[in-house]
Write an enzyme that holds these catalytic residues in place. Sequence first.
Site, short mmCIF file in Angstrom:
data_model
loop_
_atom_site.label_atom_id
_atom_site.label_comp_id
_atom_site.label_asym_id
_atom_site.label_seq_id
_atom_site.Cartn_x
_atom_site.Cartn_y
_atom_site.Cartn_z
N ASN A 159 44.14 43.67 50.48
CA ASN A 159 44.17 42.46 51.31
C ASN A 159 45.56 41.83 51.12
OD1 ASN A 159 43.87 41.40 48.72
ND2 ASN A 159 41.86 40.55 49.09
N CYS A 184 41.41 35.38 40.85
CA CYS A 184 41.62 36.31 41.96
C CYS A 184 42.25 37.58 41.41
CB CYS A 184 42.51 35.68 43.03
SG CYS A 184 42.75 36.73 44.48
N GLY A 185 41.47 38.67 41.42
CA GLY A 185 41.97 39.92 40.87
C GLY A 185 43.08 40.53 41.70
N THR A 186 42.90 40.56 43.03
CA THR A 186 43.96 41.10 43.88
C THR A 186 45.19 40.18 43.84
OG1 THR A 186 42.92 40.06 45.81
CG2 THR A 186 42.46 42.40 45.43
N CYS A 230 38.26 43.42 46.45
CA CYS A 230 38.17 42.29 45.53
C CYS A 230 38.16 42.84 44.11
CB CYS A 230 36.92 41.46 45.81
SG CYS A 230 36.70 40.07 44.68
N GLY A 231 39.27 42.70 43.40
CA GLY A 231 39.40 43.28 42.07
C GLY A 231 38.38 42.75 41.08
N ASN A 232 38.18 41.43 41.06
CA ASN A 232 37.18 40.87 40.18
C ASN A 232 35.77 41.20 40.66
OD1 ASN A 232 38.96 39.70 38.36
ND2 ASN A 232 39.11 37.80 39.51
N GLU A 278 43.25 30.86 48.60
CA GLU A 278 42.65 32.03 49.24
C GLU A 278 42.27 31.70 50.68
OE1 GLU A 278 39.12 35.26 48.27
OE2 GLU A 278 39.74 33.79 46.76
#
Length: 213
Positions: free
Chosen positions: A87, A147-149, A2-4, A138
């Site tokens: 992901n 959503c970072g990714t 999870c980037g964020n 999501e």
Amino acid sequence: MCGNGVRCVAEWLYTHGVEKPVLTIDTNSGVKRISRQGAQLWQVEMGAYSTLPADLPAIHMGDGPLVDQPLTVEGKVWKVTCISVGNPHCVTVVEDVDSLKLEAIGPAFEHHANFPERINTEFVQVADAAHLKMRVWERGSGETWACGTGATAVCVATIMLGHAGKKGEELTVIAKGGTLKLTHLANNHVILRGPAVTVFEGVIDIPDEVINK
């Protein structure tokens, strides 16, 4: 991955006594390097990505890269680019992202038969060569405001397709919850940068029977 999420973890640690400008955080998709770029501003090295079906996973879509491939959803053929960044994501470019009825089309993408473990879906509108508007459906959560990714997948897809951005140049992705800056490096890694701001604090009460399991 999870980037964020990892940026928020970095900000929490920094404000609670771990005042290091660079952190490494172990995630399910590997160790990520996060660096402080300013007050409440963090950058995470997202690492490499893959467009191969086996890495998402995706089935019934061949063995080659899933770039600009047709996918029939609810009777309509969409052109999709599928990318794993820790992901799975399915990116499709649309003319007007705000008019999409995401609550209707989102679940159809998420539960499509071609994605046996379900998939996150990004609908992206190209504002100009350096700015994108994104909405995210999501898996397991519905529409999310950031959503970072997902932003990473959108950055990669639009550059691959020639719609916006170039490797080595910063690309801005605008979501309902805020704006993220991304740079697609020459080595096919992606840098994600954005704010991590404390919104609230709370206390979680975990019952003893749960702790002792």
